[in-house]
Write a protein that holds these residues in place. Sequence first.
Motif, PDB file in Angstrom:
ATOM      1  N   SER A  69       4.849   9.342 -12.057  1.00  0.00           N
ATOM      2  CA  SER A  69       5.396   8.889 -13.342  1.00  0.00           C
ATOM      3  C   SER A  69       5.625   7.377 -13.378  1.00  0.00           C
ATOM      4  O   SER A  69       6.084   6.856 -14.391  1.00  0.00           O
ATOM      5  CB  SER A  69       6.705   9.636 -13.644  1.00  0.00           C
ATOM      6  N   ALA A  70       5.292   6.672 -12.283  1.00  0.00           N
ATOM      7  CA  ALA A  70       5.399   5.206 -12.236  1.00  0.00           C
ATOM      8  C   ALA A  70       4.355   4.671 -11.264  1.00  0.00           C
ATOM      9  O   ALA A  70       3.878   5.397 -10.383  1.00  0.00           O
ATOM     10  CB  ALA A  70       6.800   4.787 -11.801  1.00  0.00           C
ATOM     11  N   ASP A  71       4.008   3.390 -11.422  1.00  0.00           N
ATOM     12  CA  ASP A  71       3.011   2.763 -10.559  1.00  0.00           C
ATOM     13  C   ASP A  71       3.526   2.472  -9.160  1.00  0.00           C
ATOM     14  O   ASP A  71       2.740   2.240  -8.246  1.00  0.00           O
ATOM     15  CB  ASP A  71       2.523   1.449 -11.177  1.00  0.00           C
ATOM     16  N   ARG A  72       4.856   2.429  -9.002  1.00  0.00           N
ATOM     17  CA  ARG A  72       5.469   2.138  -7.707  1.00  0.00           C
ATOM     18  C   ARG A  72       6.523   3.193  -7.397  1.00  0.00           C
ATOM     19  O   ARG A  72       7.147   3.746  -8.305  1.00  0.00           O
ATOM     20  CB  ARG A  72       6.157   0.772  -7.727  1.00  0.00           C
ATOM     21  N   ALA A  73       6.732   3.413  -6.110  1.00  0.00           N
ATOM     22  CA  ALA A  73       7.782   4.333  -5.687  1.00  0.00           C
ATOM     23  C   ALA A  73       9.141   3.747  -6.058  1.00  0.00           C
ATOM     24  O   ALA A  73       9.413   2.580  -5.814  1.00  0.00           O
ATOM     25  CB  ALA A  73       7.704   4.565  -4.185  1.00  0.00           C
ATOM     26  N   ALA A  74       9.971   4.560  -6.675  1.00  0.00           N
ATOM     27  CA  ALA A  74      11.333   4.193  -7.046  1.00  0.00           C
ATOM     28  C   ALA A  74      12.123   5.488  -7.175  1.00  0.00           C
ATOM     29  O   ALA A  74      11.543   6.554  -7.425  1.00  0.00           O
ATOM     30  CB  ALA A  74      11.360   3.425  -8.371  1.00  0.00           C
ATOM     31  N   ALA A  97       0.823  -1.209   0.000  1.00  0.00           N
ATOM     32  CA  ALA A  97       0.000   0.000   0.000  1.00  0.00           C
ATOM     33  C   ALA A  97       0.862   1.265   0.000  1.00  0.00           C
ATOM     34  O   ALA A  97       0.516   2.260  -0.643  1.00  0.00           O
ATOM     35  CB  ALA A  97      -0.942   0.000   1.201  1.00  0.00           C
ATOM     36  N   VAL A  98       1.983   1.229   0.675  1.00  0.00           N
ATOM     37  CA  VAL A  98       2.881   2.388   0.706  1.00  0.00           C
ATOM     38  C   VAL A  98       3.625   2.520  -0.616  1.00  0.00           C
ATOM     39  O   VAL A  98       3.727   3.613  -1.179  1.00  0.00           O
ATOM     40  CB  VAL A  98       3.863   2.289   1.901  1.00  0.00           C
ATOM     41  N   MET A  99       4.126   1.416  -1.145  1.00  0.00           N
ATOM     42  CA  MET A  99       4.945   1.472  -2.354  1.00  0.00           C
ATOM     43  C   MET A  99       4.150   1.774  -3.628  1.00  0.00           C
ATOM     44  O   MET A  99       4.724   2.252  -4.605  1.00  0.00           O
ATOM     45  CB  MET A  99       5.720   0.156  -2.536  1.00  0.00           C
ATOM     46  N   THR A 100       2.833   1.516  -3.629  1.00  0.00           N
ATOM     47  CA  THR A 100       2.014   1.731  -4.835  1.00  0.00           C
ATOM     48  C   THR A 100       1.135   2.980  -4.748  1.00  0.00           C
ATOM     49  O   THR A 100       0.227   3.135  -5.552  1.00  0.00           O
ATOM     50  CB  THR A 100       1.102   0.520  -5.090  1.00  0.00           C
ATOM     51  N   TRP A 101       1.362   3.841  -3.762  1.00  0.00           N
ATOM     52  CA  TRP A 101       0.605   5.077  -3.568  1.00  0.00           C
ATOM     53  C   TRP A 101      -0.808   4.819  -3.033  1.00  0.00           C
ATOM     54  O   TRP A 101      -1.585   5.746  -2.862  1.00  0.00           O
ATOM     55  CB  TRP A 101       0.502   5.918  -4.853  1.00  0.00           C
ATOM     56  N   GLU A 102      -1.169   3.549  -2.785  1.00  0.00           N
ATOM     57  CA  GLU A 102      -2.523   3.237  -2.334  1.00  0.00           C
ATOM     58  C   GLU A 102      -2.858   3.929  -1.017  1.00  0.00           C
ATOM     59  O   GLU A 102      -3.971   4.428  -0.835  1.00  0.00           O
ATOM     60  CB  GLU A 102      -2.695   1.720  -2.184  1.00  0.00           C
ATOM     61  N   MET A 103      -1.909   3.961  -0.082  1.00  0.00           N
ATOM     62  CA  MET A 103      -2.161   4.621   1.196  1.00  0.00           C
ATOM     63  C   MET A 103      -2.518   6.090   0.972  1.00  0.00           C
ATOM     64  O   MET A 103      -3.493   6.594   1.531  1.00  0.00           O
ATOM     65  CB  MET A 103      -0.946   4.524   2.117  1.00  0.00           C
ATOM     66  N   HIS A 104      -1.752   6.770   0.148  1.00  0.00           N
ATOM     67  CA  HIS A 104      -2.012   8.188  -0.108  1.00  0.00           C
ATOM     68  C   HIS A 104      -3.369   8.391  -0.786  1.00  0.00           C
ATOM     69  O   HIS A 104      -4.130   9.272  -0.400  1.00  0.00           O
ATOM     70  CB  HIS A 104      -0.889   8.778  -0.965  1.00  0.00           C
ATOM     71  N   ASP A 110      13.871   8.642  -8.334  1.00  0.00           N
ATOM     72  CA  ASP A 110      13.661   9.571  -9.451  1.00  0.00           C
ATOM     73  C   ASP A 110      12.245   9.588 -10.013  1.00  0.00           C
ATOM     74  O   ASP A 110      11.984  10.284 -10.995  1.00  0.00           O
ATOM     75  CB  ASP A 110      14.669   9.337 -10.582  1.00  0.00           C
ATOM     76  N   VAL A 111      11.305   8.851  -9.415  1.00  0.00           N
ATOM     77  CA  VAL A 111       9.906   8.939  -9.847  1.00  0.00           C
ATOM     78  C   VAL A 111       9.370  10.314  -9.461  1.00  0.00           C
ATOM     79  O   VAL A 111       9.548  10.767  -8.330  1.00  0.00           O
ATOM     80  CB  VAL A 111       9.052   7.813  -9.214  1.00  0.00           C
ATOM     81  N   GLU A 112       8.748  10.980 -10.412  1.00  0.00           N
ATOM     82  CA  GLU A 112       8.130  12.285 -10.169  1.00  0.00           C
ATOM     83  C   GLU A 112       6.718  12.061  -9.639  1.00  0.00           C
ATOM     84  O   GLU A 112       5.980  11.222 -10.164  1.00  0.00           O
ATOM     85  CB  GLU A 112       8.061  13.092 -11.469  1.00  0.00           C
ATOM     86  N   VAL A 113       6.346  12.797  -8.600  1.00  0.00           N
ATOM     87  CA  VAL A 113       5.038  12.663  -7.962  1.00  0.00           C
ATOM     88  C   VAL A 113       4.483  14.057  -7.705  1.00  0.00           C
ATOM     89  O   VAL A 113       5.181  14.905  -7.149  1.00  0.00           O
ATOM     90  CB  VAL A 113       5.140  11.930  -6.606  1.00  0.00           C
ATOM     91  N   VAL A 173      10.925  11.173  -5.805  1.00  0.00           N
ATOM     92  CA  VAL A 173      11.410  10.160  -4.876  1.00  0.00           C
ATOM     93  C   VAL A 173      12.938  10.232  -4.852  1.00  0.00           C
ATOM     94  O   VAL A 173      13.585  10.194  -5.900  1.00  0.00           O
ATOM     95  CB  VAL A 173      10.921   8.747  -5.270  1.00  0.00           C
ATOM     96  N   VAL A 174      13.501  10.345  -3.639  1.00  0.00           N
ATOM     97  CA  VAL A 174      14.953  10.499  -3.499  1.00  0.00           C
ATOM     98  C   VAL A 174      15.644   9.220  -3.049  1.00  0.00           C
ATOM     99  O   VAL A 174      16.838   9.046  -3.291  1.00  0.00           O
ATOM    100  CB  VAL A 174      15.324  11.657  -2.546  1.00  0.00           C
TER     101      VAL A 174
END
Length: 169
Positions: free
Chosen positions: A60-65, A43-50, A67-70, A84-85
């Motif tokens: 810019s991606a389905d999972r946190a990684a 849930a945290v890694m896929t933005w589901e919690m947010h 350089d992903v822009e959010v 994401v840093v």
Amino acid sequence: MSFTYDHVGATRESGFCPPGFHPLHVRTRIGEGEDVFRRAAEAVMTWEMHRAMGVGIDASADRAASDVEVTVTLAGMIKAPCRVVWTVAEHRRIGWAYGTLSGHPECGEEAFVVERTGDGTVWLTVNAFSRGAKWYARAGGPATRGLQHAYARRCGAVLRRLCAPAQEY
């Protein structure tokens, strides 16, 4: 777009807060066991919690990684661009942090980490440092920081609900 602060990645160090910033550290018990840990991590890694909190997430991606822009949208009006840093994916610890980009109302970094301790307890830790970047965030002073703490506590409450067994609803 570049970061709006110098200490990029500093939320990896628990308790570190650069001079001139305000620290935030909220730890919430989510539940117990491997299943809860896996569900919370997903849930945290896929933005589901947010998203379950009612904030808009454009990533810019389905999972946190790295350089992903959010872009987080609050109340449908406030847009908060981030990147994401860092991420962590260990046996008992999974999460990520993002840093603010130009246009964000705050300046700083925020981390969301799910951890399973030796006794099987699952925790969400929200660790951050920030200061106002836009006039309204600076003008809000302690009220703005109070809202940030409430947001971090809500992250834990929402994640606990997402990970609860069906019979607890």
